[in-house]
Design an enzyme around this catalytic site. Structure first.
Site, PDB file in Angstrom:
ATOM      1  N   HIS A 188      24.404  47.834  84.040  1.00  0.00           N
ATOM      2  CA  HIS A 188      24.975  48.856  83.166  1.00  0.00           C
ATOM      3  C   HIS A 188      25.220  48.290  81.765  1.00  0.00           C
ATOM      4  CE1 HIS A 188      26.408  52.604  85.377  1.00  0.00           C
ATOM      5  NE2 HIS A 188      25.654  51.971  86.259  1.00  0.00           N
ATOM      6  N   SER A 231      21.343  59.561  90.152  1.00  0.00           N
ATOM      7  CA  SER A 231      20.780  60.792  89.595  1.00  0.00           C
ATOM      8  C   SER A 231      20.535  60.710  88.098  1.00  0.00           C
ATOM      9  CB  SER A 231      21.709  61.976  89.890  1.00  0.00           C
ATOM     10  OG  SER A 231      22.957  61.786  89.239  1.00  0.00           O
ATOM     11  N   ALA A 257      35.201  50.551  87.921  1.00  0.00           N
ATOM     12  CA  ALA A 257      34.692  49.690  88.991  1.00  0.00           C
ATOM     13  C   ALA A 257      35.266  48.282  88.866  1.00  0.00           C
ATOM     14  CB  ALA A 257      33.172  49.623  88.942  1.00  0.00           C
TER      15      ALA A 257
END
Length: 167
Positions: free
Chosen positions: A49, A12, A35
């Site tokens: 990322h 999103s 993570a």
């Protein structure tokens, strides 16, 4: 101290929004990653990322012990926790008392000096899962999100890359 919770669905734009918010505070931001790179697909996600964030972040990998990491990094730049949903999954997998951990996090957030931006997934908007484990996780995530939203100064819901202020 400012606590900002950013929630939304998968892909999103939550993380991008959270990075922008964390960079808006003085000091070098700290990226607290929950993570773990347990497979090639997750390694790829983490790499993407990192490329998007750039090199101006201090990185901390914290799959379980989030509260001590936030306390240890307090007093500097904003901390970005990405994400609470993975942290919850890690706690469940490690058979830790997730409710105790979430309540400890909420209590700690009230006493920190440096800003904290937390990312979480909204997992309760879809169909009811067909198995008990998935329903249990969905319920735990919803409870966690409510607890953290309650102590947050600001809460945003991100849809299609667009933030909506909820609190």
């Amino acid at each position: 101290m400012v606590v900002i919770l950013i929630t939304g669905g998968a892909r999103s734009g939550k993380s991008k929004r959270a990075e922008s918010r964390a960079r808006g505070f003085p000091g070098r931001p700290v990226y607290v990653a929950t993570a773990e790179a347990l497979d090639a697909e997750m390694e790829e996600r983490i790499a993407r990322h990192r490329v998007r964030r750039g090199t101006d972040w201090i990185e901390r990998e914290v799959p379980l012990d989030l509260v001590p990491a936030l306390v240890a990094s307090d007093g500097g730049g904003a901390r970005l926790v990405d994400c609470l949903t993975l942290w919850l999954s890690n706690l469940l997998h490690a058979e830790r008392d997730w409710e105790h951990e979430v309540n400890a996090l909420a209590a700690t957030l009230l006493h920190l000096k440096s800003p904290v931006v937390l990312v979480t997934n909204e997992v309760g908007l879809g169909i009811v899962p067909d198995n008990a484990l998935a329903r249990s996780f969905r319920d735990a995530a919803g409870i966690m999100n409510q607890i953290i939203a309650d102590v947050a100064d600001e809460v945003e819901f991100v849809v299609a890359g667009l933030p909506m202020k909820l609190k």
